[in-house]
Design an enzyme around this catalytic site. Structure first.
Site, PDB file in Angstrom:
ATOM      1  N   ASP A 121      66.991 114.698  64.652  1.00  0.00           N
ATOM      2  CA  ASP A 121      66.075 113.847  65.417  1.00  0.00           C
ATOM      3  C   ASP A 121      66.731 113.189  66.614  1.00  0.00           C
ATOM      4  OD1 ASP A 121      67.605 112.253  63.471  1.00  0.00           O
ATOM      5  OD2 ASP A 121      66.508 110.576  64.342  1.00  0.00           O
ATOM      6  N   ASP A 167      68.661 110.747  58.003  1.00  0.00           N
ATOM      7  CA  ASP A 167      67.910 109.598  58.519  1.00  0.00           C
ATOM      8  C   ASP A 167      67.174 109.962  59.809  1.00  0.00           C
ATOM      9  OD1 ASP A 167      68.919 107.832  56.529  1.00  0.00           O
ATOM     10  OD2 ASP A 167      70.771 107.625  57.661  1.00  0.00           O
ATOM     11  N   ASP A 221      69.789 117.013  59.332  1.00  0.00           N
ATOM     12  CA  ASP A 221      70.144 115.601  59.372  1.00  0.00           C
ATOM     13  C   ASP A 221      69.309 114.896  58.301  1.00  0.00           C
ATOM     14  OD1 ASP A 221      71.158 113.102  60.513  1.00  0.00           O
ATOM     15  OD2 ASP A 221      69.143 112.857  61.308  1.00  0.00           O
TER      16      ASP A 221
END
Length: 221
Positions: free
Chosen positions: A177, A16, A14
């Site tokens: 995240d 961001d 990922d």
């Protein structure tokens, strides 16, 4: 290397909240877009909890907060266009790499692993951000939230990547995240790894049941 990487040939990351703390620039663009519409700024604290489902959902949440009601389709379109215009101008003014990201990507790439970026951010923003931080050369493929018909938490981006590189899902890892990363990874039958420092709507990402959690990506080495 970390035991979770045993037999792993391909890693999806990922962006961001996993590689880059982009909220300062996202929040600035959100607030500028709201200002264009004559609405009050949201502020970085709120935007940090809204990130993760793509730019349109981000602006939908911002408008809902500013209006205290569901935004209409035309207003949402106007707000999203304004956000894109502002973010395009300054996507990296205050964003920063998380500690250990450069070292981890460099060594994983050098070890011969295929690295892929799978983000819900619009694809047009990926190259400027990776270029700014000197990460472009590590990724064999980059997918944005608008690259395919469906985005995370749908498994399509991950199954697309596995098929593109002819790698069985048993040899693929999803690193992210948020619960959306973990859900996509599990649905695609990837192994999953979470970092706890990113954006997960105010919830500990460990509650999503990843196969492992690391405080920094250097723990993979």
């Amino acid at each position: 290397m970390h035991h979770l990487l045993d037999d792993i040939r391909l890693i999806c990351f990922d962006l961001d909240g996993t590689l880059v703390d982009s909220v300062p620039d996202l929040a600035a663009a959100v607030d500028a877009a709201l200002c264009d519409l004559g609405l009050s700024a949201a502020g970085e604290r709120h935007v940090r909890d809204w990130v993760g489902n793509g730019s349109r959902v981000l602006m939908e949440r911002a408008l809902r907060h500013a209006l205290a009601e569901e935004p209409g389709a035309s207003r949402l379109e106007q707000a999203h266009d304004a956000f894109v215009n502002h973010y395009e101008r300054r996507p990296c003014a205050a964003s920063r790499l998380y500690p250990g990201v450069s070292e981890a990507l460099q060594q994983l790439h050098a070890a011969g692993l295929t690295l892929v970026l799978v983000t819900n951010k619009p694809a047009a923003f990926i190259a400027p951000i990776l270029g700014h931080f000197g990460l472009s050369g590590y990724f064999s493929l980059c997918l944005g939230g608008d690259s395919l018909p469906r985005r995370k938490p749908d498994p399509l981006p991950l199954t697309h990547v596995a098929e593109a590189f002819a790698v069985s899902s048993a040899h693929c890892l999803m690193v992210g995240d948020s619960r959306h990363d973990i859900a996509a990874g599990r649905a695609a039958a990837f192994r999953t790894l979470a970092v706890p420092y990113g954006y997960n709507h105010g919830e500990p990402v460990a509650l999503s049941g990843p196969d492992a959690v690391v405080e920094s990506l250097v723990e993979l080495l």
